[in-house]
Design a protein around this motif. Structure first.
Motif, PDB file in Angstrom:
ATOM      1  N   LYS A   1       0.815  -1.237   0.000  1.00 18.67           N
ATOM      2  CA  LYS A   1       0.000   0.000   0.000  1.00 18.67           C
ATOM      3  C   LYS A   1       0.838   1.272   0.000  1.00 18.67           C
ATOM      4  N   THR A   2       2.040   1.203   0.578  1.00 14.93           N
ATOM      5  CA  THR A   2       2.884   2.405   0.660  1.00 14.93           C
ATOM      6  C   THR A   2       3.334   2.885  -0.715  1.00 14.93           C
ATOM      7  N   ILE A   3       3.525   1.956  -1.648  1.00 17.52           N
ATOM      8  CA  ILE A   3       4.108   2.350  -2.946  1.00 17.52           C
ATOM      9  C   ILE A   3       3.308   1.903  -4.167  1.00 17.52           C
ATOM     10  N   ALA A   4       2.317   1.025  -4.001  1.00 20.06           N
ATOM     11  CA  ALA A   4       1.566   0.534  -5.167  1.00 20.06           C
ATOM     12  C   ALA A   4       1.050   1.656  -6.070  1.00 20.06           C
TER      13      ALA A   4
ATOM     14  N   LYS B   1       0.048   3.362 -13.331  1.00 23.60           N
ATOM     15  CA  LYS B   1      -0.007   3.562 -14.789  1.00 23.60           C
ATOM     16  C   LYS B   1       1.150   2.876 -15.501  1.00 23.60           C
ATOM     17  N   SER B   2       1.897   2.056 -14.775  1.00 22.90           N
ATOM     18  CA  SER B   2       3.073   1.410 -15.372  1.00 22.90           C
ATOM     19  C   SER B   2       2.692   0.221 -16.241  1.00 22.90           C
ATOM     20  N   ASN B   3       3.556  -0.044 -17.212  1.00 20.76           N
ATOM     21  CA  ASN B   3       3.501  -1.276 -17.999  1.00 20.76           C
ATOM     22  C   ASN B   3       4.250  -2.333 -17.173  1.00 20.76           C
ATOM     23  N   ILE B   4       3.505  -3.236 -16.555  1.00 23.77           N
ATOM     24  CA  ILE B   4       4.117  -4.141 -15.569  1.00 23.77           C
ATOM     25  C   ILE B   4       5.184  -5.063 -16.180  1.00 23.77           C
ATOM     26  N   PRO B   5       4.915  -5.718 -17.333  1.00 27.15           N
ATOM     27  CA  PRO B   5       6.004  -6.525 -17.922  1.00 27.15           C
ATOM     28  C   PRO B   5       7.262  -5.688 -18.197  1.00 27.15           C
TER      29      PRO B   5
ATOM     30  N   ALA C   1      11.582   8.834   2.069  1.00 29.83           N
ATOM     31  CA  ALA C   1      12.391   7.793   2.707  1.00 29.83           C
ATOM     32  C   ALA C   1      11.543   6.566   3.068  1.00 29.83           C
ATOM     33  N   THR C   2      10.287   6.794   3.465  1.00 22.66           N
ATOM     34  CA  THR C   2       9.408   5.657   3.797  1.00 22.66           C
ATOM     35  C   THR C   2       9.144   4.790   2.563  1.00 22.66           C
ATOM     36  N   GLU C   3       9.060   5.428   1.409  1.00 27.58           N
ATOM     37  CA  GLU C   3       8.863   4.662   0.169  1.00 27.58           C
ATOM     38  C   GLU C   3      10.124   3.866  -0.180  1.00 27.58           C
ATOM     39  N   PHE C   4      11.264   4.490   0.040  1.00 26.31           N
ATOM     40  CA  PHE C   4      12.519   3.776  -0.211  1.00 26.31           C
ATOM     41  C   PHE C   4      12.613   2.556   0.703  1.00 26.31           C
TER      42      PHE C   4
END
Ligand code: HEM
Length: 122
Positions: A33-36, A41-45, A81-84
């Motif tokens: 949940k912190t970074i999803a 909008k990313s291309n996951i592959p 920093a929390t995301e890192f």
């Protein structure tokens, strides 16, 4: 078996092993949940391929990474920093899932941590 002299690349299972680990890292990010939301909008592959090739090249394997350097890839994103820390957590969980030893987990953690200044708040 204790392999004193082989590259981190080899000890992580080569290109196949690292590709499995990288796929798990990205899957962990998508469930974290912190970074999803960062990847909504990313291309996951494509990001799985970027993660795998980046790590293959960065651990002593063949030079297959074609993406941006870490500063260029993350500039302007205002990453906290929390995301890192979330990325480090997800990476260690993926290594453990793939039964990578503690010594190798420590080495990966150090490699990832060393990139912090190119990623957080850049
Ligand atoms: C040591 C930690 C990290 C490493 C090794 C890393 C690695 C990468 C790589 C290799 C790319 C692809 C660049 C390209 O395709 O040119 C990328 C893109 C990206 N990274 Fe990171 N990253 C890290 C930390 C983070 C953190 C903490 C965040 C924020 C949660 C983040 C968010 C992103 C996003 C949003 C992209 C673009 C995804 C896309 O193209 O759709 N990264 N990262």
């Amino acid at each position: 078996m204790h392999c004193h002299f082989s590259s981190l690349f080899a000890r992580l299972g080569g290109a196949d092993g690292i590709t499995r680990i990288a796929n798990d890292v990205v899957d962990n990010h998508l469930a974290n949940k912190t970074i999803a939301p960062r990847f909504s909008k990313s291309n996951i592959p494509a990001i799985k391929n970027a993660a795998a090739t980046f790590f293959i090249s960065g651990t002593g394997g063949p030079n297959v990474y074609k993406g941006k350097d870490m500063l260029a890839a993350h500039k302007g994103m205002n990453i906290a920093a929390t995301e890192f820390m979330a990325v480090l957590d997800d990476s260690l969980a993926a290594l453990a899932k793939n039964k990578i030893g503690q010594r190798e987990q420590e080495e990966v953690l150090f490699v990832l941590y060393s990139m912090r200044s190119q990623i957080v708040l850049v």
